[in-house]
Design an enzyme around this catalytic site. Structure first.
Site, mmCIF file in Angstrom:
data_model
loop_
_atom_site.group_PDB
_atom_site.id
_atom_site.type_symbol
_atom_site.label_atom_id
_atom_site.label_comp_id
_atom_site.label_asym_id
_atom_site.label_seq_id
_atom_site.Cartn_x
_atom_site.Cartn_y
_atom_site.Cartn_z
ATOM 1 N N GLU A 126 -29.964 -4.244 8.348
ATOM 2 C CA GLU A 126 -30.189 -4.925 7.074
ATOM 3 C C GLU A 126 -30.362 -6.431 7.238
ATOM 4 O OE1 GLU A 126 -30.787 -3.767 4.211
ATOM 5 O OE2 GLU A 126 -30.246 -1.657 4.384
ATOM 6 N N GLU A 181 -19.368 9.888 23.285
ATOM 7 C CA GLU A 181 -18.371 8.837 23.078
ATOM 8 C C GLU A 181 -17.321 8.790 24.186
ATOM 9 O OE1 GLU A 181 -14.783 10.229 20.322
ATOM 10 O OE2 GLU A 181 -16.681 10.202 19.227
#
Length: 270
Positions: A78, A109
């Protein structure tokens, strides 16, 4: 037991009416901003350390897995349209790579060395800041990433929702927004995710303001990527200059940003 894994304060959820479920979720959500309020002092210290580093050409890099990784990518993605900055000023990295944004990548992960490899794909800059995001504070991908970053002299920080986590011990600035048990036990996409999103909003917004990417309260460098944003920019120019709508819009489109358009207008008035 980790706070994020502790048992919900509610039980027999399947027996609750819809309105009761929604009210209880909302009641829990109201605890989140209060938890974030408690960590504002450490967020402030982090921002004050990040800004001069970015002024010297450093980047802000988020690393995370699962929901935490996706939130980092959301915040990073953004920044270019909102503040008109290059795409690599703020970078979001997720365990498992971009395909993990939509679908979980098994065991990604758990690789403690991969995050540093992912960071190095963007090149090494001694002024970079690495922020590890992990609700649990125990994700190997994230812990390994910040450990390697710190070893190489980079500024490091973390956003977790457990106190005294392994991740917190490996960074310069540990942000621990402890929001308590989730409504659905262990579902950290809920309160923990909301807390992480709030903290990320605060970090990136404050950094961009201090880097001069906001004037007054306006996004003067925003990208004009759709009709809504062109109209918003036009309105900003009308407010700043007193021009009529058609002239303001024409000036905006010719100059490419609110900042440049208003600067051009006032340079011609002198």
């Amino acid at each position: 037991m980790k706070v994020t894994e502790s048992t919900s304060l509610y039980d027999n959820l399947e027996r609750m009416e819809v309105i009761e479920l929604l009210q209880n979720i909302n009641q829990e959500d109201q605890k989140v901003p209060l938890a974030v309020k408690e960590v504002i002092p450490i967020i402030a210290k982090l921002v004050e350390a990040v800004v001069p580093r970015m002024e010297r050409g450093g980047r802000l890099i988020y690393i995370g897995a699962g929901t935490s990784g996706r939130l980092g990518i959301l915040d990073a993605s953004e920044c270019p349209p909102t503040y008109g900055v290059p795409f690599d000023w703020v970078i979001g990295l997720i365990a498992g790579g971009d395909k993990a944004i939509r679908k979980a990548v098994e065991n990604a992960e758990d690789d403690s060395e991969q995050a540093w490899k992912d960071i190095l794909e963007y090149g090494f800059n001694v002024d970079d800041t690495i922020i590890g995001i992990a609700a649990s504070g125990s994700t190997p991908y994230v812990i390994g990433g910040v450990k390697n970053a710190r070893k190489n002299g980079l500024l490091t920080a973390s956003i977790t929702c457990n106190p005294n986590s392994l991740l917190s011990k490996e960074v310069d600035y540990a942000i621990e927004a402890v929001v308590g048990p989730e409504f659905v036990t262990g579902s950290t996409r809920m309160k923990a995710g909301t807390a992480q999103k709030l903290v990320l909003n605060m970090i990136s917004t404050t950094v961009m303001i201090k880097l001069g990417r906001v004037k007054g309260n306006k996004m003067v460098d925003m990208q004009l990527s759709n009709a809504k944003l062109v109209q918003r920019g036009t309105n900003m120019i009308m407010e700043a200059t007193g021009l009529d709508e058609a002239t303001a819009k024409s000036l905006l489109l010719s100059e490419g940003s609110v900042r440049k358009a208003t600067a051009y207008f006032y340079s011609k008035k002198q």
